[in-house]
Design an enzyme around this catalytic site. Sequence first.
Site, PDB file in Angstrom:
ATOM      1  N   ARG A  26      -7.508  10.693  -5.340  1.00 52.90           N
ATOM      2  CA  ARG A  26      -7.004  12.067  -5.451  1.00 52.90           C
ATOM      3  C   ARG A  26      -7.229  12.633  -6.849  1.00 52.90           C
ATOM      4  O   ARG A  26      -7.422  13.847  -6.995  1.00 52.90           O
ATOM      5  CB  ARG A  26      -5.523  12.115  -5.085  1.00 52.90           C
ATOM      6  CG  ARG A  26      -5.335  11.986  -3.589  1.00 52.90           C
ATOM      7  CD  ARG A  26      -3.880  11.968  -3.198  1.00 52.90           C
ATOM      8  NE  ARG A  26      -3.736  12.288  -1.785  1.00 52.90           N
ATOM      9  CZ  ARG A  26      -2.590  12.241  -1.135  1.00 52.90           C
ATOM     10  NH1 ARG A  26      -1.488  11.891  -1.771  1.00 52.90           N
ATOM     11  NH2 ARG A  26      -2.539  12.549   0.148  1.00 52.90           N
ATOM     12  N   LYS A 187       1.435   4.086  14.296  1.00 57.05           N
ATOM     13  CA  LYS A 187       2.313   4.746  15.263  1.00 57.05           C
ATOM     14  C   LYS A 187       1.728   6.009  15.872  1.00 57.05           C
ATOM     15  O   LYS A 187       0.984   6.729  15.229  1.00 57.05           O
ATOM     16  CB  LYS A 187       3.623   5.100  14.568  1.00 57.05           C
ATOM     17  CG  LYS A 187       4.416   3.868  14.174  1.00 57.05           C
ATOM     18  CD  LYS A 187       5.695   4.270  13.494  1.00 57.05           C
ATOM     19  CE  LYS A 187       6.605   3.037  13.347  1.00 57.05           C
ATOM     20  NZ  LYS A 187       7.881   3.424  12.740  1.00 57.05           N
ATOM     21  N   GLY A 343      -4.723   7.759   4.224  1.00 50.83           N
ATOM     22  CA  GLY A 343      -4.722   6.906   3.038  1.00 50.83           C
ATOM     23  C   GLY A 343      -5.162   5.480   3.334  1.00 50.83           C
ATOM     24  O   GLY A 343      -5.980   4.905   2.610  1.00 50.83           O
ATOM     25  N   GLY A 366      -0.832  14.011   5.782  1.00 50.81           N
ATOM     26  CA  GLY A 366      -0.131  14.970   6.638  1.00 50.81           C
ATOM     27  C   GLY A 366      -0.831  16.320   6.679  1.00 50.81           C
ATOM     28  O   GLY A 366      -0.912  16.949   7.734  1.00 50.81           O
TER      29      GLY A 366
END
Length: 437
Positions: A26, A187, A343, A366
Amino acid sequence: MQGQRVLLRVDFNVPLSDGKIVDDSRIRAAVPTIKALLDGGASVVIMSHLGRPDGRVVDGLRLRPAAERLTQLIRVNVPTTGDALGVGTDDAVRRLRPGELLLLENVRFHAGEERNDPAFAERLASYGDVFVNDAFGAAHRAHASTVGVAAYLPSYVGLLMEQEVEALSNLLEKPARPFAAIVGGGKVSGKVAVLEALIKKVDLLILGGGVANTFLVASGRSVGKSLYESKMVDDARRILKLAQDRGVRVLRPVDGVVAKEVTRGTEFKVVSTDKLPASWHMVDLGPASITAIREALAPIKTILWNGPLGVFEIPSFAVATRELAKVAAEKADAGATVVVGGGDSIAALRQLGIAEKMTHLSTGGGASLEFLEGRDLPGLAVVPTAGSPYETLPIVYVAPVKPGGKAAPKRAAAKPKPIIKPSALDDEDDDESDPLA
Ligand code: ADP
Ligand code: MG
């Protein structure tokens, strides 16, 4: 830019371990904008958050390591302030000369940041003549430093933001077909909305990781002790039905690696997903599934990949993720568009040293998912799109006079490039619930 003070929001929210930066992607991604501003003769006041200090000062979440890393990358000294606000910071900002920069301390040490408190935003805005938002990874957050300051300053997006938006909108709007999405990771919750949106776009959906386990349950298999989410089984069924209705092929694992425990050095074996043993955990895809993925990807021209295919942190269970990374690199070499987000997925590619082969690595977790869901990201929405053919967003630049009485500079006459395109996806409520970031 010459002589302007630019208030620049970046995303230096990097993973740290013992005060050391584990992955500096980043920070690297913010360098082009920082360099362009400095080379253009601006002085740059940089803002970022790091972690979740919840409005308190947390010494382990200071931005000094990020400043040191940036100093190495751009070979210009990057001083940090002890606080995002305060007399010392006011002074340091005032003394900045063209071509110099400064990193404000973690903005989330102030409770006003996440509350998007106007008073806090106004104080931050007093540090710049213009605002540039280049924090794609935080663009799904309406906070003071991503959205609030845009009410006080003429606002622009940076080069990283532009690149992210371009890469992700191309996927949604004009992907070369056939187009495949590969979704793995732990998930399903947090990925349901993006899976639903993607089903309307792709020709092929490949499932792996814990996500695939929930889909296996949805299609009547039992997965033993494997990670899966019982609450998401109905959603998985709905997505499978949607895929069937639209003629989208869904590839579920046909075999898997099962382990006694999810630890290093445990006993493991390959079994068919039709007979997963009750007291074992499925931790990776098996060789037949990997072959099937390789074959299914052969004609594919566009790949979007989010989430590792197994528990890649344990080398024995990183086989499928590694193999997929190799296939993805080969595809990119052969001219396919390969976009990787997430990530952990990018960390897996970096471990293999082939991250740079991909067409685009998205720095937003996100934020990328919400963008792909077709939602407007608040950090993009505050940047005026005047002059664009899609003038759907409000111009929020409301303050002609800056705090302190100095007149703000006039908005540049050049029309900004339209970077927010109307989504072809269904409208969705822009709520703030996002378990991922
Ligand atoms: P990304 O960060 O790329 O978006 P996620 O955060 O969604 O990816 O998922 C990454 C995590 O998923 C990793 O920690 C990995 O260990 C875990 N994972 C992948 N496959 C499985 C599995 N079969 N069982 C349990 N965890 C898994
Ligand atoms: Mg992750």
